[in-house]
Scaffold this motif. Structure first.
Motif, short mmCIF file in Angstrom:
data_model
loop_
_atom_site.label_atom_id
_atom_site.label_comp_id
_atom_site.label_asym_id
_atom_site.label_seq_id
_atom_site.Cartn_x
_atom_site.Cartn_y
_atom_site.Cartn_z
N UNK A 1 0.82 -1.21 0.00
CA UNK A 1 0.00 0.00 0.00
C UNK A 1 0.86 1.26 0.00
N UNK A 2 2.17 1.09 -0.23
CA UNK A 2 3.05 2.25 -0.38
C UNK A 2 3.12 3.12 0.86
N UNK A 3 3.13 2.51 2.05
CA UNK A 3 3.22 3.32 3.27
C UNK A 3 4.56 4.05 3.27
N UNK B 1 0.39 8.29 -12.16
CA UNK B 1 -0.58 8.35 -11.07
C UNK B 1 -1.79 7.50 -11.42
N UNK B 2 -2.10 6.56 -10.57
CA UNK B 2 -3.34 5.81 -10.69
C UNK B 2 -3.66 5.20 -9.33
N UNK B 3 -4.94 5.13 -8.97
CA UNK B 3 -5.26 4.69 -7.60
C UNK B 3 -4.78 3.28 -7.26
N UNK B 4 -4.62 2.41 -8.27
CA UNK B 4 -4.16 1.06 -7.92
C UNK B 4 -2.63 0.95 -7.95
N UNK B 5 -1.95 2.09 -8.05
CA UNK B 5 -0.49 2.13 -8.00
C UNK B 5 -0.10 3.02 -6.81
N UNK B 6 -0.08 2.45 -5.59
CA UNK B 6 0.00 3.30 -4.38
C UNK B 6 1.29 4.10 -4.24
N UNK B 7 2.40 3.66 -4.80
CA UNK B 7 3.64 4.42 -4.65
C UNK B 7 3.73 5.56 -5.66
N UNK B 8 2.86 5.55 -6.66
CA UNK B 8 2.98 6.53 -7.73
C UNK B 8 4.04 6.12 -8.74
N UNK B 9 4.64 4.98 -8.51
CA UNK B 9 5.56 4.41 -9.51
C UNK B 9 5.55 2.89 -9.37
N UNK C 1 -5.70 -4.12 -3.57
CA UNK C 1 -4.24 -4.15 -3.70
C UNK C 1 -3.66 -5.55 -3.56
N UNK D 1 6.97 5.98 -13.48
CA UNK D 1 6.00 6.81 -12.75
C UNK D 1 4.71 7.06 -13.51
N UNK E 1 -10.58 -0.12 -5.07
CA UNK E 1 -9.21 -0.55 -5.33
C UNK E 1 -8.89 -1.77 -4.47
#
Lengths: 496, 480
Positions: free
Chosen positions: B47-49, B87-95, B147, B85, B145
């Motif tokens: 989840x790209x914390x 942006x999309x909601x199912x790509x939590x890190x942005x990359x 994950x 890179x 979404x």
């Protein structure tokens, strides 16, 4: 008893002799934070119940005091480092109310060494800045003189130790963010070799430059904290698996023998433009190193003049990538009532990030974009290698390199905020160590005519923190106690 | 255009994303498991914390190397992970962590047979590692979404644009999937999305040197649809060119319901992915020792097995190709061949009867109700004349329906072949006596009527009579 002035070594000896207990110390420090941090604003979060519970828990293990090198030592943690259950906001609105779901490796190691978490400290938002004025919450004041900045980005961590609230704190250093505030607050601050301390649990700014390290009131304390927090933990692929030396073991009379005949490199051309008082204090400190038997040698660092440009390409590029995750979708700030997905992204980020962070994201995004990559990020990495080679060549001729830590002492709050480039120049002496990946330590060498502290930076070979600590330790002994330090209750600071 | 292929040459390159069969994800300890409740198979990395970092899953690397070896690639000792890179909601890190300038494999090839028996060899550009993204579901009240898939290890296998027909593309994919499944690298289930294909399709006049403008086809979840989507796209592009239009470089999705490709995005909207080496991950090192170990441990792959089947079981090229299509099928066939001692007959039963019937009910060889042991027994019963070939088909029907053994069915239904001449002679006599006009016809030279008598005897014995013996007896009585 006045615990505000005690160093880690004093606390450990006091606990051993049962003169006082961890709960007493923690309680006393929390009380002074409550009373006096309203002015300094070094802490963003304290949780007295949690800290006192931890203090009582460690007291039950008093039989293990010998095995716990940081038994009952309260430590303040910069708010871009995660500790389970504590907030981790990086002083940004975009992470307001974010609570860490896990603990950073370096903090986990400190806790298992017996340390107590005292609170989370202020910083420039996402560690981007040199004065803590970029905090999304409030600026922190310098305990030596409260109209001055404490430096940054670990300004809250530095002010907390300088004000006497904590014997030690953790900072992070991407371009000088531990060493520069240490210098401006009269503390010892260490930026370890890249790969010495796990970055797991650090909110990333620039991944190839970031390192966490200690800010303390003495060299021995810094060595003790670093030897506990460093090392491979299996959760950061860039950490060295090599054994972490017990740095404190050599910090005694034997160090004077080791230091004698070491060569200290000085790059004279680098000193141009430095504040005259800082330069004088630095040259006096080099004289003291000579008295310790060290030999000054002139070294060339032909490419450090490009360090600032290189740094602001590498760091902003990586930051633009690392901060992409703060998008209002999974956690953190989300704009109310977005029109559509693009609007959600643009407004969440536009409203959540402060101006300096946005500036750096835009610079980095530009530097990485198609058609510009080679000219900017690619070129910057080539220069970065040249700077690394400069240091390799210099360390053929010397064992440590000395310089001022910061070209000036603490400047006035508001003095440089409108001119980011002048602000960036605060870091010209510290940036190269991050680019080269080498360790650096800042040690106080005196005060200027305004009674503001001045720091000297020592840089060493990769993974040679031991030598830095030994030189700094001998220097510190030679120098003697710092006059007017606010944690001793001098009139100018918060300890008054 | 009626047949665009007469005027235009089709150029196809395929990009396959294959999920690797690991227990955990590419860069974290979160489980790699399909079909769980949404967001149950995730950890801080998925989840790209903030503060989470990627750690390379060595099992994923081993499987990737296995794919590189199986596909004859050059495996690089050092390769680099890069960040891609968007942006999309199912790509939590942005990359997405992928490989860009320095993939771990380059070169390699896939070889396969076409229906006309010719063999094609398609070269690969590269294989690289990457992590999968999560899954977005667009509902009326918003987008959901999940994950669970975020961070699942993938290899992307990129072919050269060397395929010249939809059939070649289909066969390439079947062969590639078969290899990945044989080597236990990937499940190869297109419906579950663990084997996904994007096709780059362009056309050009026969003999032209330059490629035409290519269109990328996405969202194709079966081999048949890949073929259909390409055929549709070729016609669409040919029609456009015939009408003097230019082909636009764009991404199109396959709409299986309408049977058409539809525009998803134009090139002007293409992303700038801002690739750069991931500073969280040191270069990936794959040692020659690891490659050696994985090569040694490699199971028998489809090509080797096909050649062995031709030699060991004297199968035709085509039969060997079909029977080695999957590890499961090949193993099943080998058990029938060995159990029955009749490899040729075993091949016929498996291919013509069993596969046909499985296909009709939409089942795979894994779900066959007829076990290899029972099928071998059936072949043996025919070979030993216990039952006739015709009865065997009846028995097989029952085996397929009930899963029972052939012996049980034969005993239950009394289907044992009648090979007792005395018993059959009585039936033969009875039939001859009852058919005076046919006997007269036969005697006047209409010898084809022999079949009539045999047929009547078989009918009378409900097919249980030994056909060879009946033939002999009928002849004896009519000619004698």
């Amino acid at each position: 008893m006045d615990f505000n002035r005690l160093e880690i070594l004093d606390l450990l000896e006091g606990y051993q002799r049962k003169e006082f207990s961890p709960s007493e110390v923690a309680q006393s420090l929390l009380t002074s934070i409550e009373k006096k941090d309203g002015e300094i604003r070094s802490f963003l979060q304290v949780r007295p119940d949690v800290t006192l519970d931890a203090a009582r828990a460690i007291e039950k293990r008093s039989s293990e005091i010998q095995k716990l090198p940081l038994y009952g030592v309260p430590i303040a943690i910069k708010d871009n480092i995660l500790v389970t259950g504590w907030q981790a906001t990086a002083a940004s609105k975009i992470l307001k109310n974010y609570v860490a779901p896990f603990t950073a490796m370096c903090v986990e190691r400190l806790e298992s060494a017996g340390a107590l978490i005292l609170g989370k400290t202020n910083l420039d938002e996402f560690a981007m800045g040199s004065s803590t004025e970029n905090s999304g919450v409030a600026p922190t004041r310098n305990p030596w003189k409260t109209d001055r900045v404490p430096g940054g980005s670990s300004g809250g961590s530095a002010a907390a130790v300088a004000a006497g609230f904590a014997p030690a704190s953790l900072g992070t250093d991407t371009g000088g963010s531990i060493r520069q505030p240490a210098s401006l607050c009269g503390l010892v601050g260490v930026k370890p070799t890249y790969g010495r301390v796990s970055r797991f649990g650090l909110i990333a700014f620039a991944s190839s430059l970031d390192q966490a390290g200690p800010l303390t009131r003495s060299v021995w304390d810094a060595a003790r904290v670093l030897e506990c927090m460093a090392g491979y933990g299996g959760k950061d692929a860039t950490v060295s698996r090599s054994v972490v030396p017990k740095y404190t073991e050599n910090l005694n009379e034997s160090a004077f023998g080791t230091v004698r005949n070491l060569r200290v490199g000085i790059c004279t051309s680098w000193l141009e433009g430095v504040d005259p008082e800082v330069r004088t204090a630095f040259e006096a400190a080099v004289e003291k190193l000579k008295e310790l038997g060290m030999r000054p040698v002139e070294v060339e660092l032909p490419n450090v003049k490009y360090a600032l440009s290189t740094y602001y390409l590498v760091a902003t590029s990586e930051a633009s990538s690392n901060l992409a995750r703060f998008d209002g979708v999974h956690y953190g700030y989300r704009t109310p009532n977005p029109k559509d997905l693009d609007d959600l992204y643009c407004r969440s980020r536009g409203e959540g990030f402060g101006p300096e962070v946005k500036l750096r994201i835009m610079l980095g995004t530009y530097a990485l974009s198609a058609g510009y990559y080679d000219a900017y990020y690619g070129k910057a990495n080539q220069v970065r290698r040249l700077i690394q080679q400069d240091f390799e060549a210099a360390f053929e001729k010397c064992d440590v390199i000395a310089s001022p830590t910061s070209p000036t002492t603490a400047f006035k709050i508001g003095e440089k905020v409108s001119d980011p480039l002048t602000m960036y120049l605060s870091d010209i002496f510290t940036l190269p160590a991050n680019l080269a990946g080498i360790p650096g330590i800042s040690v106080p060498v005196g005060v200027d005519s305004a009674k503001l502290p001045i720091g000297m930076q020592l840089m060493g070979r990769h993974f040679d923190e031991s030598t830095l600590f030994q030189v700094a330790y001998c220097y510190e002994r030679r120098r003697g106690a710092l006059a007017n330090a606010p944690w001793r209750g001098s009139k100018s600071g918060a300890g008054a | 255009m009626k047949n665009p292929l007469e005027k235009y040459e089709v150029v196809i390159g395929l990009e396959v994303h294959a999920q690797l069969l690991t227990k955990s994800k590419m860069f974290s300890e979160a489980p790699n498991q399909f079909g769980a409740n949404p967001n149950e198979m995730i950890g801080p990395v998925c989840s790209g914390q903030p503060g989470s970092l990627p750690i390379i899953n060595q099992t994923a690397i081993d499987l990737g190397v296995r794919a590189g070896v199986a596909l004859h690639c050059k495996i690089h000792e050092e390769s680099v992970f890069a960040r891609k890179h968007y942006f999309y909601p199912d790509l939590p890190k942005g990359y997405q962590i992928s490989q860009y300038e320095r993939p771990y494999c380059t070169g390699g090839y896939v070889e396969f047979a076409l229906k006309d028996g010719s063999v094609r060899k398609i070269n690969l550009v590269r294989i690289h590692f990457e992590e999968d993204a999560g899954k977005s579901t667009h509902a009326s009240h918003g987008t959901l979404v999940d994950l669970n898939r975020a961070g699942v290890p993938l290899i992307e296998i990129v072919s050269e644009p060397e395929m010249r027909s939809s059939e070649e593309a289909g066969q390439y994919l079947r062969k590639l999937r078969s290899i990945l499944r044989y080597a236990n690298i990937c499940d190869g289930n297109m419906e579950q999305g663990n084997f996904r294909c994007d096709a780059n399709v362009s056309i050009r006049l026969h003999g032209a040197k330059e490629f035409g403008t290519r269109v990328e086809l996405k969202n194709i979840n079966s081999f048949r649809y890949v073929e259909k989507a390409i055929d549709y796209e070729v016609s669409r592009q040919a029609d456009a060119l015939e009408q003097g239009e230019k082909i636009r470089q764009e991404t199109r999705g396959w709409n299986a319901v309408k049977g058409v490709t539809e525009i998803m995005r134009e090139k002007e909207m293409a992303h700038d992915y801002r690739y750069f080496p991931d500073p969280d991950l040191p270069p990936l090192v794959i040692s020659p020792q690891l490659i050696q170990k994985i090569t040694t441990e490699m199971p028998e792959l489809p090509d080797a097995k096909r050649i062995r089947f031709i030699e060991e079981y004297q199968l035709s090229e085509y039969n060997a190709d079909v029977l080695t299509n999957s590890q499961e099928l090949a193993d099943f066939y080998e058990r029938v061949a060995k159990g029955s001692g009749n490899a040729k007959s075993a091949a016929n039963w498996v291919m013509n009867e069993l596969l046909g019937r499985l296909n009709a009910v939409g089942k795979e060889i894994d779900d066959t109700p007829v076990s290899a042991e029972n099928l071998a027994l059936l072949v043996k019963n025919v070979d030993s004349d216990k039952i006739s070939g015709k009865i065997a088909k009846t028995v097989f029907d029952e085996m397929f329906a009930s899963g029972k053994s052939p012996d049980a069915i034969i005993a239950e239904k009394g289907l044992v072949q009648i090979s007792d001449p005395a018993a059959l002679e009585a039936v033969v006599k009875k039939i001859i006596e009852a058919s005076p006009s046919e006997v007269a016809g036969y005697k006047s030279g209409k010898t084809k009527l022999l079949g009539f008598f045999v047929g009547q005897v078989m009918k009378e014995t409900k097919g249980q009579a030994n056909p060879g013996l009946v033939n002999d007896l009928v002849k004896k009585h009519l000619d004698g």
